[in-house]
Design an enzyme around this catalytic site. Structure first.
Site, mmCIF file in Angstrom:
data_model
loop_
_atom_site.group_PDB
_atom_site.id
_atom_site.type_symbol
_atom_site.label_atom_id
_atom_site.label_comp_id
_atom_site.label_asym_id
_atom_site.label_seq_id
_atom_site.Cartn_x
_atom_site.Cartn_y
_atom_site.Cartn_z
ATOM 1 N N GLU A 79 7.235 3.875 11.367
ATOM 2 C CA GLU A 79 5.955 3.730 11.932
ATOM 3 C C GLU A 79 6.009 2.602 13.151
ATOM 4 O OE1 GLU A 79 2.201 3.616 9.460
ATOM 5 O OE2 GLU A 79 3.766 2.870 7.952
ATOM 6 N N GLU A 111 0.705 -1.308 -0.071
ATOM 7 C CA GLU A 111 0.037 -0.085 0.047
ATOM 8 C C GLU A 111 0.817 1.283 -0.076
ATOM 9 O OE1 GLU A 111 -1.218 2.818 2.861
ATOM 10 O OE2 GLU A 111 -1.682 0.981 3.827
#
Length: 407
Positions: free
Chosen positions: A106, A29
């Protein structure tokens, strides 16, 4: 003039990542935004922002979504951009290293945020290795192992017509939108639909501690529940609202207002195709963790034993109906709900029917479902903090700590 929310979703998420490559769906993604056959990464970023719109994407357990919000006159452009992202990502080797570094950041952000990390650790342990508990981001080790060839194959196999849902909500004409979707997505290879996620067989129950230096102990109390399509989901909505759905909820009033044991306490649900999780989160000082957990158990046991008293059930029904209707005032929320039914292959339930479904829940339903979910021996507790706080509670129904049970 009005706005439209539009999206393209694929029936493939982190729970279907290839073995040993957890995080591949999420990394794919990310890589899509690095460039397509028609646009550079800067052109992708500017394509809708330059029109006052927005473009986002996310990876879930069972699907991946690409979403846009634009003025109605720019809907055609938004559909074309979404099609470009889904169909034409370059997935270049030179971009892969950079995007892995972004994902590592992240992961680091979650590790630095204990009220996020406790949910990840809780899910991973409670689901006993099932992919419902695997981190959507992956780990440093699994992400590092992903190659360009892995992503190309994942895209070839899963970004196909058999997995695709395209939906729009807002100021949109159905026939015009359908023509746009057929124009830009119609040539997508049909392929083979993704295999469904295998249902989890086991769940971990009891009490565990994870030691970590922090000012608070973060606690998640979670119970396995049926999946998203189960009819008991409406009773669960009401139980969740009554227990921890706001300042008037039982847990908030008891633990924050009366006992002053926590600043943040709330209930949550995470529902997937085959199973789900109903739980409570709270953050408290380590010295108070044991008392807070006892209070959570006492409040939960009261609902499991007696349901909701007097007009509390009627008030909670009005609260849930109001919250759901208000939450769906934006086109983005409505298109997410619309796509969700299609992604789960469920029949569409118009919002006009939702109040009747909530009103149909009886006190007997509340007692039955609450006793199944909140009853003794039905929960897994994970505390994340500087000392063994939660386990210091003498929990009579979990004398041996955590254990695994067959669902």
């Amino acid at each position: 003039m009005g706005s439209v929310a539009v999206g393209a979703w694929l029936r493939h998420g982190s729970a279907l990542d290839p073995s040993g490559l957890t995080g591949a769906s999420h990394l794919l993604e990310h890589m899509v935004f690095r460039g397509t056959g028609n646009r550079s990464r800067r052109q992708i970023a500017a394509a809708l922002e330059g029109l006052g719109g927005s473009l986002n994407a996310y990876t879930g357990r069972e699907h991946t979504g690409y979403e846009a919000r634009v003025l109605d006159r720019h809907l055609g452009t938004a559909v074309e951009v979404l099609s470009d992202l889904v169909r034409n990502p370059l997935l270049r080797d030179e971009d892969l290293h950079r995007e892995k570094e972004v994902v590592f950041e992240e992961i680091a952000a979650v590790e630095d945020t204990p009220d996020d990390l406790v949910f990840e650790r809780h899910g991973r342990r409670m689901w006993c290795g099932h992919p419902y508990g695997s981190p959507i981001l992956g780990t440093r080790q699994t992400v590092a192992a992903i190659t360009r060839a892995d992503l190309v194959e994942l895209h070839r196999r899963t970004y196909v017509g058999a997995n695709l849902v395209v939906a729009a909500a807002g100021r949109v004409d159905h026939n015009s939108f359908r023509a746009m979707a057929e124009e830009w997505f119609g040539g997508l290879e049909q392929g083979t639909a993704a295999a469904p996620v295998v249902a989890p067989r086991d769940a971990r129950l009891g009490v565990d501690d994870v030691h970590r230096d922090s000012a608070q102990t973060h606690i998640v109390v979670g119970s396995p529940v049926p999946g998203a399509s189960h009819p008991d989901r409406y009773a669960l909505l009401l139980i969740s609202a009554a227990l921890g759905g706001g300042m008037s909820s039982r847990l908030f009033q008891r633990i924050r207002e009366e006992l002053a044991l926590a600043y943040s306490i709330f209930t949550f649900q995470a529902l997937y195709t085959h199973a789900g999780l109903f739980g409570v989160y709270l953050g408290t000082r380590p010295a108070w963790a044991a008392a807070a957990l006892v209070a959570v158990d006492e409040v939960s046991a009261a609902v499991a034993g007696d349901g909701l008293h007097g007009d509390e059930l009627d008030r909670t029904k009005e609260q849930v109906k109001g919250e759901i209707v208000l939450s769906l005032e934006s086109p983005a929320a409505r298109v997410g709900r619309l796509a969700g039914f299609a992604l789960r292959n469920e029949p569409w339930i118009p919002m006009d029917l939702f109040p009747d479904l909530i009103d149909g829940v009886t006190k007997c339903d509340i007692v039955r479902v609450a006793s199944e979910v909140l009853g003794p021996g039905r929960r897994y507790v994970l505390s994340l903090g500087p000392q063994s706080s939660a386990r210091s509670v003498g929990v009579p129904h979990d004398p041996d700590g955590a254990r695994t049970v067959r669902l």
